[in-house]
Each structure stands twice: as structure tokens, then as C-alpha cells.
Write a protein that holds these residues in place. Sequence first.
Motif, mmCIF file in Angstrom:
data_model
loop_
_atom_site.group_PDB
_atom_site.id
_atom_site.type_symbol
_atom_site.label_atom_id
_atom_site.label_comp_id
_atom_site.label_asym_id
_atom_site.label_seq_id
_atom_site.Cartn_x
_atom_site.Cartn_y
_atom_site.Cartn_z
ATOM 1 N N ARG A 1 7.532 -8.829 -2.438
ATOM 2 C CA ARG A 1 8.620 -7.872 -2.227
ATOM 3 C C ARG A 1 8.282 -6.552 -2.907
ATOM 4 O O ARG A 1 8.856 -6.213 -3.940
ATOM 5 C CB ARG A 1 9.928 -8.432 -2.809
ATOM 6 N N PRO A 2 7.340 -5.793 -2.325
ATOM 7 C CA PRO A 2 6.862 -4.578 -2.998
ATOM 8 C C PRO A 2 7.966 -3.524 -3.105
ATOM 9 O O PRO A 2 8.623 -3.223 -2.112
ATOM 10 C CB PRO A 2 5.713 -4.102 -2.099
ATOM 11 N N ARG A 3 8.192 -3.049 -4.322
ATOM 12 C CA ARG A 3 9.201 -2.013 -4.579
ATOM 13 C C ARG A 3 8.754 -1.161 -5.765
ATOM 14 O O ARG A 3 7.978 -1.627 -6.601
ATOM 15 C CB ARG A 3 10.561 -2.673 -4.907
ATOM 16 N N GLU A 4 9.286 0.039 -5.856
ATOM 17 C CA GLU A 4 8.888 0.935 -6.942
ATOM 18 C C GLU A 4 9.484 0.525 -8.281
ATOM 19 O O GLU A 4 9.051 0.996 -9.329
ATOM 20 C CB GLU A 4 9.285 2.379 -6.602
ATOM 21 N N VAL A 5 10.481 -0.358 -8.240
ATOM 22 C CA VAL A 5 11.165 -0.753 -9.470
ATOM 23 C C VAL A 5 10.191 -1.360 -10.488
ATOM 24 O O VAL A 5 10.407 -1.272 -11.694
ATOM 25 C CB VAL A 5 12.313 -1.744 -9.148
ATOM 26 N N GLU B 1 0.836 -1.209 0.000
ATOM 27 C CA GLU B 1 0.000 0.000 0.000
ATOM 28 C C GLU B 1 0.870 1.258 0.000
ATOM 29 O O GLU B 1 0.562 2.236 -0.683
ATOM 30 C CB GLU B 1 -0.931 0.012 1.221
ATOM 31 N N GLU B 2 1.954 1.207 0.773
ATOM 32 C CA GLU B 2 2.834 2.366 0.867
ATOM 33 C C GLU B 2 3.496 2.635 -0.485
ATOM 34 O O GLU B 2 3.584 3.776 -0.932
ATOM 35 C CB GLU B 2 3.893 2.060 1.926
ATOM 36 N N VAL B 3 3.961 1.554 -1.131
ATOM 37 C CA VAL B 3 4.577 1.714 -2.447
ATOM 38 C C VAL B 3 3.559 2.317 -3.406
ATOM 39 O O VAL B 3 3.866 3.245 -4.167
ATOM 40 C CB VAL B 3 5.102 0.363 -2.978
ATOM 41 N N GLU C 1 -6.416 3.495 -9.025
ATOM 42 C CA GLU C 1 -6.047 2.076 -9.078
ATOM 43 C C GLU C 1 -5.746 1.653 -10.520
ATOM 44 O O GLU C 1 -4.826 0.887 -10.777
ATOM 45 C CB GLU C 1 -7.182 1.215 -8.505
ATOM 46 N N VAL C 2 -6.541 2.179 -11.464
ATOM 47 C CA VAL C 2 -6.277 1.890 -12.876
ATOM 48 C C VAL C 2 -4.911 2.450 -13.258
ATOM 49 O O VAL C 2 -4.113 1.784 -13.924
ATOM 50 C CB VAL C 2 -7.371 2.487 -13.781
ATOM 51 N N ARG C 3 -4.632 3.687 -12.814
ATOM 52 C CA ARG C 3 -3.322 4.278 -13.124
ATOM 53 C C ARG C 3 -2.193 3.391 -12.610
ATOM 54 O O ARG C 3 -1.194 3.177 -13.286
ATOM 55 C CB ARG C 3 -3.207 5.672 -12.495
ATOM 56 N N LEU C 4 -2.365 2.868 -11.397
ATOM 57 C CA LEU C 4 -1.330 1.992 -10.831
ATOM 58 C C LEU C 4 -1.143 0.744 -11.691
ATOM 59 O O LEU C 4 -0.021 0.350 -12.016
ATOM 60 C CB LEU C 4 -1.710 1.585 -9.401
ATOM 61 N N ARG D 1 3.109 6.040 -2.911
ATOM 62 C CA ARG D 1 4.216 6.838 -3.451
ATOM 63 C C ARG D 1 4.161 6.892 -4.973
ATOM 64 O O ARG D 1 4.397 7.922 -5.591
ATOM 65 C CB ARG D 1 5.559 6.239 -3.000
ATOM 66 N N VAL D 2 3.853 5.746 -5.586
ATOM 67 C CA VAL D 2 3.798 5.702 -7.054
ATOM 68 C C VAL D 2 2.660 6.578 -7.560
ATOM 69 O O VAL D 2 2.820 7.342 -8.519
ATOM 70 C CB VAL D 2 3.625 4.252 -7.548
ATOM 71 N N LEU D 3 1.532 6.472 -6.879
ATOM 72 C CA LEU D 3 0.348 7.204 -7.323
ATOM 73 C C LEU D 3 0.621 8.709 -7.364
ATOM 74 O O LEU D 3 0.180 9.407 -8.282
ATOM 75 C CB LEU D 3 -0.825 6.892 -6.388
ATOM 76 N N GLU D 4 1.375 9.176 -6.394
ATOM 77 C CA GLU D 4 1.732 10.599 -6.383
ATOM 78 C C GLU D 4 2.489 10.994 -7.641
ATOM 79 O O GLU D 4 2.306 12.080 -8.173
ATOM 80 C CB GLU D 4 2.618 10.901 -5.171
ATOM 81 N N ARG D 5 3.340 10.092 -8.095
ATOM 82 C CA ARG D 5 4.181 10.431 -9.250
ATOM 83 C C ARG D 5 3.427 10.312 -10.567
ATOM 84 O O ARG D 5 3.828 10.928 -11.559
ATOM 85 C CB ARG D 5 5.414 9.508 -9.292
ATOM 86 N N ILE D 6 2.385 9.493 -10.618
ATOM 87 C CA ILE D 6 1.778 9.221 -11.933
ATOM 88 C C ILE D 6 0.432 9.910 -12.133
ATOM 89 O O ILE D 6 -0.119 9.881 -13.232
ATOM 90 C CB ILE D 6 1.601 7.697 -12.162
ATOM 91 N N THR D 7 -0.116 10.516 -11.076
ATOM 92 C CA THR D 7 -1.400 11.200 -11.245
ATOM 93 C C THR D 7 -1.142 12.591 -11.831
ATOM 94 O O THR D 7 -0.332 13.349 -11.294
ATOM 95 C CB THR D 7 -2.119 11.325 -9.889
ATOM 96 N N PRO D 8 -1.799 12.918 -12.943
ATOM 97 C CA PRO D 8 -1.557 14.228 -13.558
ATOM 98 C C PRO D 8 -1.994 15.350 -12.618
ATOM 99 O O PRO D 8 -3.025 15.240 -11.946
ATOM 100 C CB PRO D 8 -2.442 14.215 -14.808
ATOM 101 N N GLY D 9 -1.210 16.419 -12.583
ATOM 102 C CA GLY D 9 -1.574 17.585 -11.772
ATOM 103 C C GLY D 9 -2.521 18.491 -12.547
ATOM 104 O O GLY D 9 -2.801 18.270 -13.735
#
Lengths: 475, 475
Positions: free
Chosen positions: A265-269, A5-7, A156-159, A10-18
Motif C-alpha cells: 500500500r504505497p503512500r507518502e505517509v 515508483e510514483e510515490v 535511492e539512498v535519499r529515499l 514524488r518523495v524524491l522531489e521533496r527531499i533532494t536538495p536544490g
Amino acid sequence: MPSPEEVCRRVLERITPGQAERERVLALAEGIMARLRSLLAEEGLEADVRLEGSLAKDTWLSGEADVDIFVRFRPDVPKRFFKERFLALARRAAEGLKQVERYAEHPYLECLADRVRVNIVPCYAVRPGEWLSATDRTPYHTDFVRSHLDERLKGEVRLLKKFMKGIGTYGAELRVGGFSGYLCELLVLYYGGFLEALRGALKWRKGIVVDISGYYGGREDEARELFRHHLIVVDPVDPGRNTAASVSLEKMCLFMAAAREFLARPREVFFFPPELPVKSDAELAEQIASRGTSLLAIRTRVAGLPPDVLWGQVRRTLRALRGTLKNEGFRVLRMGAWSDEVEECVLIFELESSRLPPVVKHVGPPVWVEEHVERFLAKQMANPALVCGPYIEGDRWVALVRRRWPDAKELLRARLSEGGGRQVGVAPLLAQRVQEYFQVLEGAELISLCRELEGFREWLVEFLVGRPRWLAPAR
Amino acid sequence: MPSPEEVCRRVLERITPGQAERERVLALAEGIMARLRSLLAEEGLEADVRLEGSLAKDTWLSGEADVDIFVRFRPDVPKRFFKERFLALARRAAEGLKQVERYAEHPYLECLADRVRVNIVPCYAVRPGEWLSATDRTPYHTDFVRSHLDERLKGEVRLLKKFMKGIGTYGAELRVGGFSGYLCELLVLYYGGFLEALRGALKWRKGIVVDISGYYGGREDEARELFRHHLIVVDPVDPGRNTAASVSLEKMCLFMAAAREFLARPREVFFFPPELPVKSDAELAEQIASRGTSLLAIRTRVAGLPPDVLWGQVRRTLRALRGTLKNEGFRVLRMGAWSDEVEECVLIFELESSRLPPVVKHVGPPVWVEEHVERFLAKQMANPALVCGPYIEGDRWVALVRRRWPDAKELLRARLSEGGGRQVGVAPLLAQRVQEYFQVLEGAELISLCRELEGFREWLVEFLVGRPRWLAPAR
């Protein structure tokens, strides 16, 4: 280790358009749509101009916006109209942008504004089930998704899309053989979220049926019989269509494997794979030489083939040539292909060895198949390449003879020189091009391709590693 | 080309015993039988002394006489009597001849008088179907054949036996896995002659039933179900026995192939195969080196194993080691074995190459077999021999790794060093001997065996040629 969930957070912040990006992209879309509408009106054409795709559904990824504009015509408009007049109209609406005509089932216009791709696509306004062209479903897909996705699910779709992109399973085009955006949306809807979809995928097996509309409820075998595919995701807009038809078994399994690994092994990679280090010619040559396998490359020119046609031809050709190599006794470890999708194409085979021992066993007919026996014995007794026998093994005549093709490079050269390899199964459009030009390269000779073909070096580096970047080394 | 009949006529002249030879052999037999009878009488033992085998049936070959003397005891004589007293008695009856004790189901005495082998064998006088030992059927076989063979058919049997000997399919012993003399007699009886038997054999297929007594008339499938063998020749004396049980598929097919060839190109070479030219060490070394294959030999000592036990162990071991080689990726072209049946044994494998390329593909589990996947990935990610991957191919994880055993000789040495190879399937009695002593030799190293082992050189020369000597070169 962070929680999944934490990963995701963090990812969602980077991929959601502003807000700024949203406004910029929507303004671009609306400008073109407005021009299209007035041009259509000028020509007296009745048509509905709609925004479709991820932008309309608000499931697009920051920095990766695609603008899909669909123009819905009445069913009595002939298809040739799309080709003859629609494209000109679209070109005028997108004046000032870089433009390429594309062909799927029918022609459409692709434009580039900055780094935003704009597609202007014609389709018919028909009722579900009365489809006249493949794109007629799209507006219904858009409506279905918009009416079912809430704000959370859009994230969730974006993820899921970003995850698919990161692991290389995103895209219904033949080059990828992966998951379309719409398919990602359906999976999130069905399972109720990104992590839920990953967990759901762990239970997939060949022939899994995901039926969001419940159309085949209790009759999943019917769906399996109808679609005959390893992954079946019934289109809620058209239950006769498998939304996952584009997904190859390998990409289905790659997604399942990545899902398992991410949950463990959740990671942003997974979402942001690091670039592989660039290798110099010398480093690559050394890597190829010390690897212990044989790398063979076939280079040809593929100008004029639309990507999906090209990759279809490439797939068939890879399979056919692998068969040719195997038939002659070569052990093919892996194969792959690279193309710039414009001009150049390279097929790669990695063999245990491109050289085989000089003697091979020819297994002849069983002793009781009189006619074949006589032919086999006559042939072998007169064969200057005969080394041993003919003798009987089990119920068959066999003979040891000198191998005709101990060298894979020579074999490929010879086969491709005969009608572009048509007879050994090189796909016809590729065979035409091979007839005009091909090269067979081996080992360190591949370095010349790295120098000449932009993008090939990176592809080769990744091919040589083989391992998904998300696979954790320590386990 | 002569007709088959003409060839048969010429051969028959050479193989039919003349009057002098007949008298000499029969005198030898009758002398021993008379002594046996009087010794039995002295001991107060009630037993019937009979001449059996080819001599009794007059189907023996000139220069190759075997004297089979059977002593039929009453069923109440215990089996241990055979071992404890019978052998001593037989030894006295055959005094002056070279003697060897042999064991089949029970012990018997083998003697050599000049070049005539004399077997003195105990059995029980029982009614058909009430067999107490395997040899009890023999007198019935003799009676059956004698009562059915006329003078012409005796010659036909001689032809078939000599043909079988010439092509290497004669003998029910495991070393040969071929046709017994009795089986030859039954085939001639069934088909009505030698050429008729050859023509009949051309129609054989796996599961053929030859039922001279018509016991299974119309129920051949029952015989197939009962015997489960590729060649079924029902024993007219005991319909529950397949006279051809000893015939391997390969020898069945070799006979069929030779029959076809003889009928098409009749020549005496089938009956009298020429000796192969003797090769010097240098010639053999040159032949092996230029052949282009890899020859591997395993030498061990086999003292104390009766031939049928030895060859059974050898067969199992050849199959097991072939499997071991194949599992590691070696391509086994052929295999074979030589033994003097007393002390020495050599197993031979001919491989495309005894060296394999350094990298091999390990195909792991399908992505959905969670537990295996985790084990596979953990192992490969920590594997210092990993070359490429792990990656997904189809629905499985795979990896390219450095090959553990690129050298067949080292592989065999290592496997045979562990408990004599018991774990890779070397047959137990052979494994015991391998534990005490073995050598693995390759290529020109085999020449040393030719020097040390009498008879091995000739065997190797024939093995290297592979081709039956009767196969006509011009076709």
C-alpha cells in the motif's frame, strides 16, 4: 492507489536538495574547513581536513543537512592531544556558531549553524585494518560509497534514509537502535535501489548475512558465528565489522514490516508521518482513565549522562524493573522511556493492572529435597500470611499466602528506595541518580509530567496510540 | 515425644482384630462360602471357592473387615457366564444381605453384612502369565503373601495400611489414586517392616524400582522403560505388572512427605486423623469471603457412572477446564472435586481472582510470516476491542485489546453451555450430563451446596484448610 515508483518520484522531489541549498551548505562547510586548515598550519600540525558523511557522498536530505568534517592525524599523535588541543582548535575554527563538546570514543565538537549541524571530528590516517579509533574507518566509508554510487543510486539512498526516518528506524544511536546512514547506503548498493532494498528486506530472517564485498562468500555461517546478531551487513571496508550491529531486533522487524506494508500500500505517509493531534490535559486524563490498563511512570534526573550512556542505562533498567514487576506477579503489557537527554528521564510501564489479588501461590521444593522441605514447612507453618496449606501438588509442597506486594506503585517505590534500586538491577549510573531523586506516578498523575517536561506530552500521546502511523486502517 | 516404635505399639493394639471379631467375620465368610460351594455342586459346576484378600492374609484392620470370596472357574467357562449365571448364584449364596452388583473388568457381587463388606468375585484358574481376567492374579497374590508373612510382619502391614488410610493414600481406586492393600504388603515384605518401609520411601525418586522378586536385577532401566511410571513395584506374581500403577505422583509424594514427618515427629494423628470441626453456614460464608481468593464450583449430576469411570472423567475435566481458565488469563491456585459417587458431583476451582483486568495483550505472528501477519493486522485494525497497537515487540506484531472473558464464571457458563463443554475438553460422559444439567456457583453461593449435598460441607472445610492434619504446627 499510486504505484510505489510514483510515490518515490514524488518523495524524491521533496527531499533532494536544490542548487541554492547545496551551495549554502557547502559554503558553510568549506569556510570552516579552510579555517581549520590554516589554524593547523599555524600550529605546525600535519593533518588532512576532509569532508565526510552524507554531504561528501551527496546522499543528504533537503532541510536536514549534517556537515561532518574529519581531521586526520598521523598515528603518532597521542589520543590525549584530541582532548587537550584539538577541541580548542576546532572551537576557534567554528567561532560564531553555537558549540557543544560531545564524546563518542573520543571527544569531538558539535556546532549549530542555523539548522545545520556541524561535527568536527578527529581521527587517524591509518591503513584499513590498522584502526586506532572508531572514526578512522569513516574516510574509507566515504571513499567506498562515493566510488560506487551513481546519480540514480544517490536518490535511492535519499529515499531509504527518509523512509527510515519516517518509520523511526533511522540512526545508529542507542536511543533509536536503528540503521546508520552508511548502512542505508550499503543496502541500496547491495540491492540496487530503494524498492529493491525493501523487497530484499522481506526475505530477511534472524541471522541474515548481507555481504556486499562477498568476503564471506559460501561461509555465511562463519559470519554468523563471528557477529552473533540477527542482522549482519558486512562492512566492505572492514570485514570484521558488522555495519548493522546497532540495529535492534525490534527495529529490524519494524523496517521489514514497514517495507511489506509500503510495497502493498504505497503512500507518502511512510516518509512524512503526520503529527499526532495535541491532547489537552483533560483529554489525556480521560484517555488514560478509560483505557483500562495501569500506567506507571518513574521520573528521575539524568544530568551529565551522554545520550548513548543514558539510553544504555535506561534499557537495562527497564528490563530489570520489568523483571521485578513480573516476579511479583504483575503482567507488564509494554514499557518505554522518554528523555530530553539533558536533565529529565521518565520510564513508563503499562500493566494489566497495578493491583493484584491478595493471595498468591508459593511453589515450594519437591518432597524429596529434605533440607528445603524442612525450611519451607517451618517458614510457612509460622507464616502469619498463610492462607491455605501447605499441601502437596504434583511432587512439590505449595502454600497459598497473602501477597507481599499487591500494589505495583508501592513495590517500585520500595525497591527504588533501596540504594536507587541497584539490588533489583537498576543500572548503576541511573541508580546513583535515583538515589538522589525519583518519583513514581500512576495513571492521571502522569499529566503533571506533561505539564512540566517539554516534549513528554507528544511522546506519551504516541505511546498510548502505539500503532505505527503508516499502518493503513482499511485492509 | 514418644519414639516411633512406641507409637506403633499403641496403634497396633487398636487396629489388630481381637479373637471375637475374628471369629465373627470368619464365620460370616465361611457361611457364604459353604452356601456357594453347595449351590455350585447343585448346578454341577466345577469351581474352587477361596477366601482371598486381607482376611485370608490376616492383614485386615479391626473394625474394617472386607470379606473377599473368589470363585475360580476352569478357563473354558465363557465370560458371559459370569454375567448370566454367576451373579444369580452369588445372590442366592448371600441371601439376606444387602446386595449391589458391581463391575470391574467383569461383574461381581458386593454385599453388606452389618458393617462388613462381602465381595463375591469370579475368576479363572489359570497358570501365572496365562491370565484371562484381571482378577485371576488374586489367588496367587494371596498365596505369595501368606507364604512370606510371619506374625510380626502381619502387624507391620496393618500399621502401613492404617497409616496410608490416615493420610489419605490408601486405595487403588481412581478417586484416591493410592496404594492397594497388596502393594502395602509388598512394601512391608520388601523393606522388612513398617518403619523400614517409611525409611525406604524417603529414598524414593521419580522412577524408583522396587523389585521384590529381583526379576529386573541390574536391568532397572528396562523396568522403567516398560512401565514408564514414577513408582514401580514389580508384582512378584507377574513381573509384567506394576503393582503401583494406580499410585499418582501426588499420592506417592504425599506418602513420602508423611513418612518423613512421622519419622521426625511420631504421633498417632497419622493413623487416626481427628475430625475437622463442623462449620456453620455463616462461619463458612465468612471464611470464604475473607479468604481473598475466588472459589468457583460446577455442579452436575452423574447418575449411572461407576466410580472409577466417574473419577476418570472428573480428572480429565478438571485438567481441561483449568486449561480453559489459564488460556483466558485466570490464575488457578487449586482445584478439586467432590462426589457422592451416586448422583451428585461438584468440581471446584480456586482462582487468584475470578475477575481479570479489562485489557489483554495479544501476541501475534513474527513479522516474516507474511500470511499470518496480514490476517492479524486485518483482524486487529477492524477490531472494535482494540485498545493499543498493533505494534512490534521483538520480532512480533502484538496488540492490546479488551478482554473477551474478564469474568471466570461467565466464561465457564458459556463454555459448558456449548455441548456440555465437549469442545473445551470436558470428558465425554460428563459432557453428556452437563448438557442436561449444570450450575456454576461462586463464593458464598457454595453454601447452598453445603446445605443440599450430604458430605460436601466436610469436604469443603477440608479443602479450604488444605493442610494435612498430621503436619505439626510447631517445628
